[in-house]
Design a protein around this motif. Structure first.
Motif, PDB file in Angstrom:
ATOM      1  N   ASN A   1       1.128  -1.052   0.362  1.00 52.46           N
ATOM      2  CA  ASN A   1      -0.003   0.455  -0.296  1.00 52.46           C
ATOM      3  C   ASN A   1       0.675   1.480   0.208  1.00 52.46           C
ATOM      4  N   LEU A   2       0.304   2.122  -0.694  1.00 51.55           N
ATOM      5  CA  LEU A   2       1.333   3.511  -0.517  1.00 51.55           C
ATOM      6  C   LEU A   2      -0.535   4.472  -1.006  1.00 51.55           C
ATOM      7  N   GLY A   3      -0.366   5.260   0.093  1.00 52.67           N
ATOM      8  CA  GLY A   3      -1.540   6.142   0.758  1.00 52.67           C
ATOM      9  C   GLY A   3      -2.656   5.139   1.520  1.00 52.67           C
TER      10      GLY A   3
ATOM     11  N   LEU B   1     -15.542 -11.144  12.407  1.00 50.13           N
ATOM     12  CA  LEU B   1     -14.693  -9.893  12.628  1.00 50.13           C
ATOM     13  C   LEU B   1     -13.758  -8.525  11.638  1.00 50.13           C
ATOM     14  N   ALA B   2     -13.567  -7.851  11.895  1.00 51.59           N
ATOM     15  CA  ALA B   2     -12.990  -6.863  10.808  1.00 51.59           C
ATOM     16  C   ALA B   2     -11.513  -6.688  10.976  1.00 51.59           C
ATOM     17  N   VAL B   3     -10.066  -7.575  10.453  1.00 48.47           N
ATOM     18  CA  VAL B   3      -8.810  -7.285  10.467  1.00 48.47           C
ATOM     19  C   VAL B   3      -8.449  -5.756   9.990  1.00 48.47           C
ATOM     20  N   GLN B   4      -7.384  -4.899  10.204  1.00 46.79           N
ATOM     21  CA  GLN B   4      -7.109  -4.480   9.150  1.00 46.79           C
ATOM     22  C   GLN B   4      -5.899  -4.667   8.469  1.00 46.79           C
ATOM     23  N   LEU B   5      -5.858  -4.290   7.470  1.00 51.42           N
ATOM     24  CA  LEU B   5      -4.738  -5.313   7.089  1.00 51.42           C
ATOM     25  C   LEU B   5      -3.340  -4.046   6.351  1.00 51.42           C
ATOM     26  N   THR B   6      -3.959  -2.950   6.358  1.00 52.58           N
ATOM     27  CA  THR B   6      -2.904  -2.280   5.688  1.00 52.58           C
ATOM     28  C   THR B   6      -2.542  -0.362   6.472  1.00 52.58           C
ATOM     29  N   VAL B   7      -1.473  -0.413   6.329  1.00 47.99           N
ATOM     30  CA  VAL B   7      -1.083   0.661   6.828  1.00 47.99           C
ATOM     31  C   VAL B   7      -1.117   1.840   5.979  1.00 47.99           C
ATOM     32  N   GLU B   8      -1.592   2.636   6.567  1.00 47.51           N
ATOM     33  CA  GLU B   8      -2.305   3.609   5.813  1.00 47.51           C
ATOM     34  C   GLU B   8      -1.401   5.472   6.306  1.00 47.51           C
ATOM     35  N   HIS B   9      -0.823   5.690   4.790  1.00 48.00           N
ATOM     36  CA  HIS B   9       0.051   7.082   5.076  1.00 48.00           C
ATOM     37  C   HIS B   9      -0.535   8.534   4.628  1.00 48.00           C
TER      38      HIS B   9
ATOM     39  N   ILE C   1      -0.960  18.097   0.004  1.00 49.14           N
ATOM     40  CA  ILE C   1      -1.291  17.093  -0.316  1.00 49.14           C
ATOM     41  C   ILE C   1      -2.076  16.554   0.738  1.00 49.14           C
ATOM     42  N   GLN C   2      -2.308  14.875   1.079  1.00 49.56           N
ATOM     43  CA  GLN C   2      -3.005  14.825   2.642  1.00 49.56           C
ATOM     44  C   GLN C   2      -1.919  13.406   2.353  1.00 49.56           C
ATOM     45  N   VAL C   3      -1.548  12.664   0.928  1.00 47.90           N
ATOM     46  CA  VAL C   3      -1.000  11.785   1.426  1.00 47.90           C
ATOM     47  C   VAL C   3       0.655  11.937   1.346  1.00 47.90           C
ATOM     48  N   SER C   4       1.355  10.875   1.732  1.00 47.11           N
ATOM     49  CA  SER C   4       2.915  10.595   2.114  1.00 47.11           C
ATOM     50  C   SER C   4       3.159  10.032   1.504  1.00 47.11           C
ATOM     51  N   ARG C   5       2.765   9.507   0.462  1.00 44.60           N
ATOM     52  CA  ARG C   5       3.566   8.078  -0.357  1.00 44.60           C
ATOM     53  C   ARG C   5       2.092   8.334  -1.797  1.00 44.60           C
ATOM     54  N   SER C   6       3.038   7.665  -2.580  1.00 43.21           N
ATOM     55  CA  SER C   6       2.394   7.843  -3.469  1.00 43.21           C
ATOM     56  C   SER C   6       3.010   7.045  -5.111  1.00 43.21           C
TER      57      SER C   6
ATOM     58  N   ALA D   1       7.481   6.783  -2.917  1.00 45.27           N
ATOM     59  CA  ALA D   1       7.123   5.847  -3.418  1.00 45.27           C
ATOM     60  C   ALA D   1       7.699   4.284  -2.753  1.00 45.27           C
ATOM     61  N   GLU D   2       7.612   4.270  -1.378  1.00 48.74           N
ATOM     62  CA  GLU D   2       8.563   2.910  -1.269  1.00 48.74           C
ATOM     63  C   GLU D   2       6.853   2.282  -0.646  1.00 48.74           C
ATOM     64  N   PRO D   3       6.261   1.438  -0.980  1.00 50.61           N
ATOM     65  CA  PRO D   3       5.030   0.823   0.012  1.00 50.61           C
ATOM     66  C   PRO D   3       5.168   0.021   1.084  1.00 50.61           C
ATOM     67  N   SER D   4       4.170   0.036   1.848  1.00 48.06           N
ATOM     68  CA  SER D   4       4.123  -0.456   2.909  1.00 48.06           C
ATOM     69  C   SER D   4       3.572  -2.144   2.867  1.00 48.06           C
ATOM     70  N   ILE D   5       4.246  -3.363   3.104  1.00 54.68           N
ATOM     71  CA  ILE D   5       4.365  -4.075   2.595  1.00 54.68           C
ATOM     72  C   ILE D   5       3.967  -5.201   3.161  1.00 54.68           C
TER      73      ILE D   5
END
Length: 396
Positions: A165-167, A184-192, A227-232, A265-269
Motif C-alpha cells: 500500500n501507498l496512500g 470480525l474486521a481486521v485492517q491489513l493496511t498501513v495508511e500514509h 497534499i494529504q498523503v505522504s506516499r504515492s 513511493a516505498e510501499p508498506s508490505i
C-alpha cells in the motif's frame, strides 16, 4: 464431502468462463455513474466489484487478474487485486492500471516465485516509468507533474496474502471467530495520510529542518500544505526539484528549493498466511471508508449473499453521504459527475472471497486467465485524459 463436490463442480465449469470472469454480467453493468460486476470467479474463490464516479473524469482505477502471475508457464499462479485512487487527475492511476501488473509478472518470472521483493520492484518500476512519462510530457503538459495516485495491491499466491500500500486506500479482512460465529474486521493496511499522528511524526523526523513539512489547513493536515498523503506513485513535483518550477501552477510551487524528495513511493508490505477462518477481503479506495467503518463494511458483506457485495457496499456509502447532507439517496443519484464530487469521492470496491479448499489446490488447477478492470473500460496504453486544470492535490 459436499464442499469437495462443489469445488470439483466449480473446477469443471471454470474452463467455460471468459476472460472477464464469467457470469451473467461478464463485462460488468452500468447504472448511471455506477459500474458493477456482481459476481465472478477467481482462482481462490468468488469476487465482486463496483465503482461509482464523482469527479468529471474518473480518477479511481482498478483491476483484478487471476491465473498466471508470471510470463512463463511454470507459474507462480494466483490472484492480483489493484485499487488505484488518483488525485489531481486520472493520468497516474491509469498508468498504474496499464503497467504495474505487467511489471509484477516480469519480476515474478525472473525470480520464478512471488515475494515481497517482487512486489517492491514492480512498484519501483511503475514509479520510474511514470517519471519518464512526466519527463516526456513536461514541455507540453507541465501540470502532469502534480498528478499522482494512491496504490493498494493484494496478491494471493501459494496460500499467502501479500498486501502492499501507498496512500490511504484500505484492505480489511473478514475473519471468522468460531467460538461466537462472528466475523470480525481486521485492517491489513498501513495508511500514509497526514491526518495520522504517526505519519506526521515520520515526516518531521525525515525533515527535521523543515517546520512547515506538515501544515494544518482548513482543519486538515497536509504535507507542505498541499497534499494529504505522504506516499504515492507520481506527484513528482514533490519528489524532483526540476518539476517544482514554472510553468507548473504557482499553487503547487514551493517557496524554497526542493533539496530532497518530500513524498515517497516505498510501499508498506505485509504477508498474511491464509487460514480457513479467513473469509474475505474488502479492497477499497478511501471514498468508501469516509462513510463506513471497517466493521460496518464487514457486516454488510457477511450478512448477504456473495453476489452484489461490492455494489451493496457502495450503496451503503452513498446512503451515508446523502444522510450527512440531509437528502435522500434517490436525489443524490440524480446529481451528475463533477457536481457529485461535492457529496462524495470516486469510490472503488473489490470484495475477494477466500475458499480454503481452492487456495490449498490453486497451484494444481488449470485455471483460465481472468483480467477485468473496474469501470469496464480498457484504455489504450499510455492514454491520457484531456489536458485541463488539476483538481486540488489533497483531494485524496
Amino acid at each position: 464431502m459436499l464442499s469437495k463436490l462443489m469445488t470439483l463442480l466449480r473446477a469443471c465449469w471454470w474452463p467455460s468462463l471468459d476472460r472477464s470472469g464469467g457470469g451473467s454480467d461478464a463485462g460488468g453493468k452500468k447504472d448511471g455513474l455506477l459500474w458493477y460486476k456482481d459476481c465472478g470467479q477467481h482462482l481462490n474463490g468468488d469476487f465482486s466489484m463496483a465503482v461509482v464516479q464523482a469527479n468529471n473524469l474518473l480518477e479511481d482505477q482498478s483491476q483484478l487478474e487471476s491465473g498466471s502471475l508470471s510470463t512463463i508457464d511454470s507459474g507462480p499462479f494466483g490472484t492480483f487485486v489493484g485499487v488505484y485512487d488518483g488525485h489531481g487527475g486520472p493520468e497516474t492511476s491509469r498508468y498504474i492500471n496499464d503497467h504495474l501488473f505487467h511489471h509484477l509478472k516480469r519480476f515474478a518470472s525472473e525470480q520464478q516465485s512471488m515475494s515481497v521483493d517482487v512486489i517492491k520492484k514492480a512498484f519501483q518500476a511503475t514509479e520510474d516509468g511514470f517519471l519518464s512519462l512526466v519527463t516526456r510530457q513536461w514541455p507540453m503538459k507541465p501540470q502532469i507533474a502534480a498528478v499522482g495516485s494512491c496504490c493498494l495491491v493484494g496478491v494471493i499466491c501459494n496460500g499467502n496474502l501479500y498486501i502492499a500500500n501507498l496512500g490511504d486506500s484500505r484492505a480489511v479482512l473478514g475473519k471468522l471467530v468460531k467460538a461466537t460465529g462472528e466475523v470480525l474486521a481486521v485492517q491489513l493496511t498501513v495508511e500514509h495520510n497526514a491526518c495520522m499522528e504517526s505519519v506526521r511524526q515520520e515526516l518531521q523526523s525525515l525533515h527535521p529542518d523543515d517546520k512547515q513539512i506538515v501544515v494544518l489547513k482548513h482543519n486538515v493536515w497536509r504535507v507542505k500544505g498541499l497534499i494529504q498523503v505522504s506516499r504515492s506513485i507520481g506527484d513528482v513535483y514533490l519528489k524532483k526539484a526540476e518539476f517544482n518550477r514554472e510553468p507548473l501552477y504557482v499553487k503547487f510551487r514551493l517557496s524554497e528549493p526542493l533539496k530532497r524528495p518530500i513524498l515517497s513511493a516505498e510501499p508498506s508490505i505485509s504477508v498474511h498466511q491464509l487460514q480457513p477462518h479467513d473469509q474475505f477481503v474488502i479492497f477499497a479506495s478511501d471514498g468508501l471508508w469516509e462513510h463506513l467503518s471497517n466493521q460496518e463494511a464487514i457486516d454488510i458483506v457477511q450478512n448477504h449473499p456473495h453476489s452484489g457485495s461490492a455494489r451493496r457496499l457502495v450503496k451503503a456509502a452513498l446512503q451515508e453521504a446523502a444522510k450527512k447532507r440531509e437528502m435522500r439517496y434517490s436525489d443524490l443519484k440524480k446529481i451528475d459527475r463533477g457536481v457529485r464530487r461535492h457529496f462524495h469521492d470516486d469510490i472503488t470496491v473489490i470484495v475477494v472471497f477466500l475458499d480454503s479448499d481452492l487456495i490449498s489446490r490453486a497451484s494444481s488447477v488449470n485455471f483460465p486467465s481472468i483480467s477485468i478492470r473496474g469501470g469496464g473500460i480498457n484504455l489504450p496504453p499510455n492514454a491520457l485524459a484531456p489536458c485541463g486544470t488539476p483538481t486540488e492535490a489533497g483531494a485524496t
